[in-house]
Scaffold this motif. Structure first.
Motif, short mmCIF file in Angstrom:
data_model
loop_
_atom_site.label_atom_id
_atom_site.label_comp_id
_atom_site.label_asym_id
_atom_site.label_seq_id
_atom_site.Cartn_x
_atom_site.Cartn_y
_atom_site.Cartn_z
N ARG A 154 23.39 28.91 14.43
CA ARG A 154 23.22 29.86 15.54
C ARG A 154 22.26 31.00 15.19
O ARG A 154 22.55 32.18 15.39
CB ARG A 154 24.58 30.39 15.99
CG ARG A 154 25.51 29.29 16.49
CD ARG A 154 26.84 29.83 16.97
NE ARG A 154 27.63 30.40 15.90
CZ ARG A 154 28.36 29.70 15.04
NH1 ARG A 154 28.40 28.37 15.15
NH2 ARG A 154 29.06 30.30 14.11
N GLN A 155 21.09 30.63 14.71
CA GLN A 155 20.09 31.61 14.26
C GLN A 155 19.02 31.90 15.32
O GLN A 155 18.49 33.00 15.37
CB GLN A 155 19.41 31.07 12.99
CG GLN A 155 18.33 31.95 12.41
CD GLN A 155 18.88 33.03 11.50
OE1 GLN A 155 20.07 33.14 11.33
NE2 GLN A 155 17.99 33.83 10.93
N PHE A 156 18.69 30.91 16.17
CA PHE A 156 17.51 31.02 17.03
C PHE A 156 17.87 30.94 18.51
O PHE A 156 18.82 30.26 18.91
CB PHE A 156 16.51 29.92 16.68
CG PHE A 156 15.98 30.01 15.29
CD1 PHE A 156 14.96 30.90 14.97
CD2 PHE A 156 16.51 29.22 14.28
CE1 PHE A 156 14.47 31.00 13.68
CE2 PHE A 156 16.04 29.32 12.97
CZ PHE A 156 15.01 30.21 12.67
N ASP A 157 17.03 31.62 19.31
CA ASP A 157 17.18 31.56 20.77
C ASP A 157 16.53 30.32 21.35
O ASP A 157 16.93 29.85 22.42
CB ASP A 157 16.53 32.80 21.41
CG ASP A 157 17.21 34.09 20.98
OD1 ASP A 157 18.37 34.29 21.39
OD2 ASP A 157 16.59 34.88 20.24
N ALA A 158 15.50 29.81 20.68
CA ALA A 158 14.81 28.61 21.15
C ALA A 158 14.27 27.84 19.95
O ALA A 158 13.98 28.42 18.90
CB ALA A 158 13.68 28.96 22.10
N TYR A 159 14.16 26.53 20.14
CA TYR A 159 13.62 25.61 19.13
C TYR A 159 12.55 24.79 19.83
O TYR A 159 12.81 24.18 20.87
CB TYR A 159 14.74 24.73 18.60
CG TYR A 159 14.33 23.63 17.62
CD1 TYR A 159 14.74 23.69 16.29
CD2 TYR A 159 13.61 22.50 18.03
CE1 TYR A 159 14.42 22.67 15.38
CE2 TYR A 159 13.27 21.50 17.13
CZ TYR A 159 13.69 21.58 15.82
OH TYR A 159 13.37 20.57 14.93
N THR A 160 11.35 24.79 19.27
CA THR A 160 10.26 24.01 19.86
C THR A 160 9.70 23.04 18.82
O THR A 160 9.68 23.34 17.62
CB THR A 160 9.12 24.92 20.36
OG1 THR A 160 8.60 25.70 19.28
CG2 THR A 160 9.62 25.85 21.45
N ILE A 161 9.25 21.91 19.29
CA ILE A 161 8.58 20.94 18.42
C ILE A 161 7.59 20.15 19.29
O ILE A 161 7.97 19.56 20.31
CB ILE A 161 9.58 20.02 17.68
CG1 ILE A 161 8.86 19.06 16.74
CG2 ILE A 161 10.51 19.29 18.66
CD1 ILE A 161 9.78 18.36 15.74
N VAL A 162 6.32 20.19 18.91
CA VAL A 162 5.26 19.60 19.72
C VAL A 162 4.50 18.55 18.91
O VAL A 162 3.95 18.86 17.84
CB VAL A 162 4.29 20.71 20.21
CG1 VAL A 162 3.07 20.10 20.87
CG2 VAL A 162 5.02 21.64 21.18
N PHE A 163 4.49 17.33 19.42
CA PHE A 163 3.79 16.21 18.79
C PHE A 163 4.18 16.06 17.32
O PHE A 163 3.34 15.74 16.47
CB PHE A 163 2.26 16.37 18.93
CG PHE A 163 1.79 16.50 20.35
CD1 PHE A 163 2.37 15.74 21.36
CD2 PHE A 163 0.79 17.38 20.69
CE1 PHE A 163 1.95 15.86 22.68
CE2 PHE A 163 0.35 17.51 22.01
CZ PHE A 163 0.94 16.75 23.00
#
Length: 243
Positions: free
Chosen positions: A124-133
């Motif tokens: 529970r560290q981040f507000d959002a997680y992104t990963i692109v390609f």
């Protein structure tokens, strides 16, 4: 029999895939952004703009940009005031991103060498997680999705953009010809690396179809999942929420 995973059209041992994918991105790091422009006709910039508009990064939010490499997504989110950690398993890619950030005068980003399957961050560290390609290059995608869910706060959001196979009649045949025949040749001409770009084209074909991948996201614990297709599914933005 030992477990096998896909590396392009080959089935290899998990450790071998991890090492070979690392080699691919070390080979292409220096020319990665030039190749993205060449291969997509610059359209990847529009796709990334759309992706970040869907993420809606807010000032002060903590966002983990996994497989963030050269910083393309992180730069866009930082412009909106988010506190972004750029994580990648490949230090060569991170080094290119750090240099680009310095050249552009972009401060405030954190850079970390991380394995998406075994993140070092607490729950529970981040507000959002992104990963692109990037997720199609992970050895065990289900483990990466589980880790994404773990490090997100309740109410946090997961966003992933990844290539797949287009379903548009006519364009599908052109796309297949381009990715299998022309993309490796462009890689050879610009980056002097035909094999790495052949793998990248093959990895798209082996990646789960959008409905299958959405089901994997749901199994990882995400709710309210959604798939937004671009170019008939050649590119897809996947999203889900930790509730």
């Amino acid at each position: 029999m030992s477990e096998k995973v896909s590396f392009g059209y080959e089935d290899v041992a998990p450790d071998e895939k991890t090492a070979r994918v690392g080699g691919v991105f070390s080979n292409v790091a220096a020319k990665y952004d030039i190749m993205n422009d060449a291969m997509s006709g610059g359209m990847h910039r529009l796709w990334k703009d759309k992706f970040v508009s869907r993420v809606k990064p807010q000032p002060g939010e903590a966002i983990l940009d996994m497989a963030g490499g050269t910083g393309d997504i992180a730069f866009r989110m930082a412009e909106r005031g988010a506190d972004v950690v750029v994580a990648d398993i490949n230090q060569d890619m991170l080094d290119v991103g750090i240099e680009r950030a310095m050249d552009r005068g972009i401060d405030g980003l954190s850079w970390s060498c991380q394995n998406a399957e075994e993140l070092t961050y607490p729950d529970r560290q981040f507000d959002a997680y992104t990963i692109v390609f990037g997720i199609r290059n992970v050895t065990f995608i289900d483990k990466a999705l589980a880790e994404a869910h773990r490090v997100l706060k309740f109410g946090g959001r997961f966003f992933c953009m990844e290539f797949s196979n287009t379903e548009w009649s006519g364009f599908k045949e052109v796309y297949d010809l381009y990715s299998h025949r022309l993309m490796p040749q462009i890689g050879k001409a610009i980056a002097n690396d035909e094999d790495s770009y052949r793998y990248l084209a093959e990895s798209i074909r082996r990646f789960p179809k959008p409905p299958e991948f959405e089901a994997m996201i749901q199994r990882a614990g995400f709710a309210h999942t959604k798939v937004e297709s671009i170019l008939g599914g050649a590119v897809n933005i996947h999203s889900g929420w930790k509730v």
